[in-house]
Structures are given as C-alpha cells and as structure tokens.
Write an enzyme that holds these catalytic residues in place. Structure first.
Site, mmCIF file in Angstrom:
data_model
loop_
_atom_site.group_PDB
_atom_site.id
_atom_site.type_symbol
_atom_site.label_atom_id
_atom_site.label_comp_id
_atom_site.label_asym_id
_atom_site.label_seq_id
_atom_site.Cartn_x
_atom_site.Cartn_y
_atom_site.Cartn_z
ATOM 1 N N ASP A 4 0.834 -1.206 0.000
ATOM 2 C CA ASP A 4 0.000 0.000 0.000
ATOM 3 C C ASP A 4 0.870 1.258 0.000
ATOM 4 O O ASP A 4 1.680 1.467 0.910
ATOM 5 C CB ASP A 4 -0.870 -0.073 1.273
ATOM 6 C CG ASP A 4 -2.003 0.919 1.271
ATOM 7 O OD1 ASP A 4 -2.003 1.827 0.422
ATOM 8 O OD2 ASP A 4 -2.883 0.787 2.144
ATOM 9 N N ASP A 6 -10.498 4.071 -1.579
ATOM 10 C CA ASP A 6 -11.119 3.033 -0.734
ATOM 11 C C ASP A 6 -12.629 2.910 -0.899
ATOM 12 O O ASP A 6 -13.348 3.892 -1.061
ATOM 13 C CB ASP A 6 -10.827 3.329 0.742
ATOM 14 C CG ASP A 6 -9.374 3.053 1.097
ATOM 15 O OD1 ASP A 6 -8.568 2.806 0.180
ATOM 16 O OD2 ASP A 6 -9.052 3.089 2.298
HETATM 17 C C1 GLA Z 1 -5.481 2.128 2.769
HETATM 18 C C2 GLA Z 1 -5.987 0.979 1.906
HETATM 19 C C3 GLA Z 1 -7.034 0.197 2.686
HETATM 20 C C4 GLA Z 1 -6.422 -0.323 3.979
HETATM 21 C C5 GLA Z 1 -5.852 0.831 4.790
HETATM 22 C C6 GLA Z 1 -5.065 0.323 5.999
HETATM 23 O O1 GLA Z 1 -6.477 3.073 3.006
HETATM 24 O O2 GLA Z 1 -6.500 1.440 0.692
HETATM 25 O O3 GLA Z 1 -7.522 -0.879 1.901
HETATM 26 O O4 GLA Z 1 -5.415 -1.255 3.674
HETATM 27 O O5 GLA Z 1 -4.989 1.637 4.009
HETATM 28 O O6 GLA Z 1 -4.461 1.341 6.710
#
Ligand code: GLA
Length: 400
Positions: free
Chosen positions: A150, A221
């Site tokens: 990520d 997200d």
């Molecule tokens: C980002 C990702 C999410 C999750 C969070 C965790 O927002 O896109 O899917 O993994 O981080 O902190």
C-alpha cells in the site's frame, strides 16, 4: 452471434496494451481472481491474532472455503518495531506470526499480509522502505502467500521529497518502488500473490503486470454505502482489456454484509464484482455472518462467473436511464449478462426494456437467473422490473 465491438476486440487490445509479459509464475498464483477474506473492512486497526484464527475457523465451518475462499489476509496494524538488525517485529496483537501462519495453513488455507513502500503504512505502522528484501524473506520464512503493498507514506517520504515539482518523476519513483518489492518477492522463490494498492494512480493496469503484479487497486477506498460502491463500479468501465489470468483489476475488497447495505445492494455488489473478475475478498464479520449474507457469498453460480478460466472482465454495454447492462464472455461460448437498477424504485413499476441486439444477441435466449436458479427466456425488448439497487444476473449457456 455478433459480438459488440467492445467484447470482440478484447484479445487484440490486451496483447497490444500489455507492456511486457506478466511474470512467468503470475498465473500459478492467480490464474483466476484470488478469493478469500481480509481483516480491514470490518476490524480495521482493531484486528488481532484471535480474529484471524476465528476468521480461518469460520471460513471453513461456513462452507466458504469449499466455495473457493482460500486466502485469510491480515491488513494493516500487525507491525511492531524494527530491531538493530532491521528485522521488523510484530506488535502485541500478533504475538507469533509464524504460529499464526501455521494455524491458517493447517486449515488448508493460505495467509496474506500487508506492508507498503514508504516508511509508514496508512495506519502509521512501520513499512518496508529500505528493507524490501529483508521483509520479503521474512514473509517467505513465515509462510506468507499474499502481500498487499500500500503506497501511503511513500508519497511524502519519497515522491514529494525527491521530485516535489515533477509528477512524471514521482510516478517513475512509484513504479520503481513496486518493481523493487516485486523482485524481492520473486527472489524468495515462494509463490506469493502480489497485490498493488496505490488507488489507481498513473494507470497501474498498464505497468503492474510487467513487474509481477497479480492485481492492482483501480480506485480509492471502498466503504459500505451504495453510492461509493456504484461510483467504484462505474469507474471500472473500460478497464476490461487489462484483466486476464494472473493479473486483475481490483475495485477493492467486498463490503457484503457490512454497514447498512440492503439485501439487494449486497447481491448487486457481489454480482458486479464477479462480473468484473475482481478478487473476491470478503470483508465482513465471519463468526457473526447472517444466513442471507452467507447465501450471497457462497452462491456457486455467481462465483463461477468470477472464476471463469477465460478471465474476461465484463464490459458495460449500455445504460438506459437508471439501468446499466453489463456482459462478459465465459468459457464454452457462454455469456453472463447483468442488468442493474442503479437508481430508484421507479424501475419496480415502470419496466426497463432489454435490447438484446445491443448485446449482439438475436431472438429468444434461454438463460438461468443466478439468484433464483430459475430458467428465464430473454426476448427482444422484454420488460424487466427491478427494485432500487437490485440486479438481474443471468447466464446464457448458448448465446445466439
Ligand atoms: C489504505 C488501503 C485500505 C487499507 C488501509 C489500511 O487506506 O487502501 O484498503 O489497507 O490503508 O491502513
């Protein structure tokens, strides 16, 4: 059968657009979209070792494992501190990662973990910058089978620091960081699904397969609200040419069973993620799953659409008012069609008229409604009523 242009051109477009062949073993780990469960959408930062074990137990007990859900993925917040040798330790919520991996494996399942290319994860925990090979080796030693990587603090740590006014250079740095971890994973010799999470920046579908990416997030997200789910869905139109065995567009993890989604919304969300050949990572509270949610997540006919070996992601063929019509080719010459009422209850009383010709279909088509199991004869201009946010999902075995 006459194919709509968007579907007929697909294999050619795919060949032309991929920058290089996907990693040789990409198909080995993700020949069809990965299926499993991830801790984030329900537990977020509260997840513990105990929750992961309970999820593994329940995925088996509920029949989800038998339906194809294999990966139990720990998202952010498992990380502790690095020691003097740079070795990253777990925090107190995860006392023994190797033992946890062994437990998950003992159930015939696989286990996933989470990190990122910056100094910190999105949750502010230690990430992999400067420790990529060391971390990859440790994952392999633990028996990890899946890594979600990520972007998060890589943006301020590296992109904005090293190239503050040069967006092109920022994107190069980002691709280099994902390439670095891709190589580190490969050099472990362990088959590990490599899941890129950088919110669809700089069209990852164009470069992620070549660096070994098995999937890449296409958007920001998800959350358990219909508007967000529908926005993400709409953003997938046009990306179908980039998906295929070993490398998949990822419209984010499932929210089925979360928040206040209605049954119709849960059904439509699941149906459309299957049409999109998306990874199917459930994100709900498995030990407290309601029977109607389990029924959605374990619908074998719908899962078979997602897991079809051809790996042809659906195209949005047309929209008419509040209704969208998506279709995808399946192996054996079959076809799946989804008719989604994205809008109000008006379509429950004022029918939508299906234009089969726009799908390249002529005359009556015998199909199966994948939510009722009933046979349905589709005819040109047939009236279809659908409550708000509900879907008609059919499989046509012999389209004409
Ligand atoms: C980002 C990702 C999410 C999750 C969070 C965790 O927002 O896109 O899917 O993994 O981080 O902190």
């Amino acid at each position: 059968m006459r194919l709509p242009a968007s579907l007929a051109l697909l294999p050619l477009a795919l060949a032309a657009l991929l920058p290089a062949a996907p990693r040789a073993d990409a198909q080995q780990v993700a020949a069809t979209p990965p299926m499993g469960w991830n801790s984030w959408n329900y537990f977020a930062e509260k997840v513990t070792d105990k929750d992961i074990r309970a999820a593994a137990d329940e995925i088996v007990a509920s029949g989800m494992k038998d339906a194809g859900y294999i990966y139990i993925n720990i998202d952010d917040t498992w990380e502790g501190e690095r020691d003097a040798s740079g070795v990253l330790h777990t925090n107190s919520k995860f006392p023994d990662m190797k033992a946890l991996a062994d437990y998950v494996h003992s159930k015939g399942l696989k286990i996933g973990i989470y990190s990122g290319p910056g100094t910190k994860t999105c949750g502010g925990y230690a990430a992999s910058l400067g420790h990529e090979e060391q971390d990859a080796k440790m994952y392999a030693a633990w028996g990890i089978d899946y890594l979600k990587y990520d972007l998060c603090s890589f943006i301020p740590d590296v992109m904005l620091k090293q190239a503050p006014h040069d967006e092109v250079q920022q994107m190069r740095l980002m691709v280099a960081a994902y390439t670095k971890m891709g190589k580190a994973l490969q050099s472990t010799g362990r088959p590990i699904v490599y899941s890129l999470c950088q919110y669809g920046w700089d069209s990852p579908w164009e470069w992620a397969p070549a660096l070994g990416g098995n999937s890449w997030r296409t958007t920001g997200d998800i959350n358990p609200h219909w508007d967000r789910i529908y926005t993400i869905l709409s953003q997938q139109a046009g990306l179908e040419k980039y998906a295929g065995p070993g490398h998949w567009n990822d419209p984010d993890m499932l929210e089925v069973g979360n928040g206040k989604l209605t049954l119709a919304e849960n059904r439509s969300h699941f149906s459309m993620w299957a049409m999109l050949a998306s990874p199917l990572l459930a994100g709900n509270d498995l030990p407290h799953m309601k029977p109607e949610i389990k029924a959605i997540l374990t619908n074998r006919d719908v899962i078979a659409i997602d897991q079809d070996p051809l790996g042809h992601q659906a195209s949005r063929i047309y929209s008419d008012g509040e209704v969208d019509v998506w279709a995808r080719h399946l192996s054996g010459g079959a076809m799946a069609v989804a008719i989604l009422n994205a809008g109000s209850d008006r379509v429950a009383t004022h029918p939508f008229h299906l234009d089969l010709a726009k799908l390249g279909l002529h005359g009556a088509q015998q199909s199966k409604n994948l939510w009722t199991g009933n046979s349905v004869e589709l005819t040109q201009n047939m009236p279809i009523t659908l409550p708000s946010h509900d879907i008609l999902l059919v499989r046509i075995a012999n389209p004409k």
